[in-house]
Design a protein around this motif. Structure first.
Motif, PDB file in Angstrom:
ATOM      1  N   LYS A   4       0.859  -1.170   0.000  1.00  0.00           N
ATOM      2  CA  LYS A   4       0.000   0.000   0.000  1.00  0.00           C
ATOM      3  C   LYS A   4       0.901   1.227   0.000  1.00  0.00           C
ATOM      4  N   ALA A   9      -2.848   4.045  -2.751  1.00  0.00           N
ATOM      5  CA  ALA A   9      -3.070   3.097  -3.841  1.00  0.00           C
ATOM      6  C   ALA A   9      -2.638   1.712  -3.386  1.00  0.00           C
ATOM      7  N   HIS A  20      -0.338   6.130 -11.114  1.00  0.00           N
ATOM      8  CA  HIS A  20      -1.658   5.870 -10.536  1.00  0.00           C
ATOM      9  C   HIS A  20      -1.836   4.422 -10.100  1.00  0.00           C
ATOM     10  N   SER A  21      -1.052   3.507 -10.663  1.00  0.00           N
ATOM     11  CA  SER A  21      -1.128   2.109 -10.227  1.00  0.00           C
ATOM     12  C   SER A  21      -0.370   1.885  -8.922  1.00  0.00           C
ATOM     13  N   GLY A  22       0.471   2.858  -8.541  1.00  0.00           N
ATOM     14  CA  GLY A  22       1.305   2.708  -7.344  1.00  0.00           C
ATOM     15  C   GLY A  22       2.681   2.173  -7.653  1.00  0.00           C
TER      16      GLY A  22
END
Length: 432
Positions: free
Chosen positions: A42, A65, A262-264
């Motif tokens: 996370k 994310a 944005h996916s991390g």
């Protein structure tokens, strides 16, 4: 074309040069491909705080994310090659094109302090970093990608690489402030092919019902990247943008970067780079990481040795304030935490306290002994500078550079050779 033996690009900051961190890869440098597993975690995705869409990206708050983990390719510098500058581990982000909007977006993200002042937005951290010109410049050949016109369709294809940077600022008291950041770089397609030429990776094949035995195959690095598609996730790729659903759909540079962010995956990569940096520095320093820019306060190697000795000496010692009963290394009766006396008298550097409050409360009482401690330290310092003579060659050196006979501690030598030479005579009267 890149000048021969060129080390610096001209875009590096003074603090980057202090760290020997160049924006150019070494000429004829040898690299090894490596499959890197970014573990499930996370992460906090940090958003740019600038909020003026007319000059760049709209601002946003950080968000969490759930990164599901993925496998990517990194290019590590060969340890067999001597480097004039800091070795850089590259992460391959994928293939992309460049648009005019990309140039504006990356220019906003990679703004310098002066550029931030000009457009009236916040600076990008407390350190100044190279601007968008470093994004456009190929780290291999140093050629810059041309900025497309508004009306032209992007045709040239590039590789997007993630390039870690390091800066070092020397502060008062021989302290170093180290800052790290990873930036995006565009590499020429031809340069990347030359860099990957001849690179092979050994990959384990997953057993199947038809072939239950676990086997390995050798693939070229370029073949693996081509199979991954335009976003270079080798396994467990995050969901692609709805407008580019297929793995081979052409992505522009900003869309590719946004897919990572944005996916991390981007923050997971930053965390991995910070871990590697911390481990590499642990042999010489103690690190304190600060937020997203990874600004680290690092004592020098000599400071660490002194700190370790003093910390051992403090074990079992009470706080310097007579009204406090806290003991270094013992559990506090109220909180249950192991106490550390970390606050020291700034003048004599001899008495430790559990807090600044205790140091302030004991200031008047400590004043007399403080002066005495300072005088004793001055005398020790003078004695360390005192020069003495070698018993054999008569060479005169500071006492800290001389050696004593380990048995009698009476004879003095400037080197092991002198001690061996004198042993024939010295052993007859050496007393253990």
């Amino acid at each position: 074309s890149r000048q021969k033996d060129r080390v610096w690009s001209g875009l590096e900051t003074d603090a980057m040069k202090e760290a020997r961190c160049s924006l150019l890869l070494p000429e004829n440098g040898k690299y090894q491909p490596k499959i890197k597993n970014l573990h499930k975690q996370k992460v906090i995705v940090y958003q740019d705080t600038a909020a003026e869409p007319s000059v760049g990206l709209p601002g946003g708050k950080p968000f969490y994310a759930e990164f599901q983990g993925s496998t990517v390719m990194q290019l590590e510098p060969s340890p067999k090659v001597k480097h004039k500058t800091m070795p850089i581990t590259l992460t391959v982000g994928g293939r992309c094109t460049l648009t005019k909007e990309n140039y504006r977006d990356f220019g906003m993200m990679m703004r310098t302090k002066d550029q931030a002042d000009t457009i009236h937005v916040d600076a990008n951290g407390s350190f100044d970093w190279p601007d968008v010109e470093s994004f456009l410049m190929c780290p291999v050949c140093s050629e810059s990608a041309p900025i497309p016109d508004d009306d032209s369709d992007p045709t040239a294809e590039y590789w997007l690489l993630f390039y870690p940077l390091l800066q070092i600022n020397i502060e008062k008291g021989d302290k170093m402030i180290i800052a790290s950041r990873t930036i995006c770089r565009l590499a020429c397609f031809d340069c990347m092919e030359n860099l990957l030429e001849g690179m092979q990776l050994t990959v384990k094949q997953t057993p199947t019902e038809a072939d239950p035995s676990l086997t390995t195959i050798s693939l070229s690095a370029m073949e693996m990247l081509e199979e991954a598609g335009t976003a270079s996730f080798l396994q467990d790729s995050p969901p692609r943008p709805e407008s580019f659903p297929n793995v081979d759909d052409e992505l522009d540079a900003w869309t590719l970067y946004t897919l990572w962010e944005h996916s991390g995956a981007w923050e997971a990569l930053q965390n991995d780079y910070k871990t590697v940096l911390s481990r590499s520095m642990q042999a010489t320093s103690t690190l304190k990481t600060v937020a997203a820019a990874a600004e680290i306060t690092v004592p020098s190697s000599s400071d660490k040795a002194i700190s370790a000795i003093r910390a051992k000496e403090r074990y079992g010692r009470k706080c310097g304030s007579s009204t406090c009963n806290k003991v270094h290394g013992k559990k506090d009766e109220e909180t249950g935490e192991v106490m550390r006396l970390t606050v020291v008298c700034e003048k004599c550097q001899s008495v430790y306290y559990c807090s600044k409050t205790c140091r302030k409360a004991a200031a008047k009482q400590h004043r007399g002994s403080c002066a005495q401690n300072k005088e004793e330290e001055r005398e020790r310092h003078v004695s360390r500078l005192k020069k003495i003579q070698c018993d054999v060659c008569k060479k005169v050196l500071p006492c800290t550079q001389m050696k004593k006979c380990s048995r009698c501690r009476a004879s003095t030598y400037c080197s092991v050779d002198c001690q061996r030479q004198d042993w024939v005579h010295h052993k007859t009267h050496c007393i253990k």
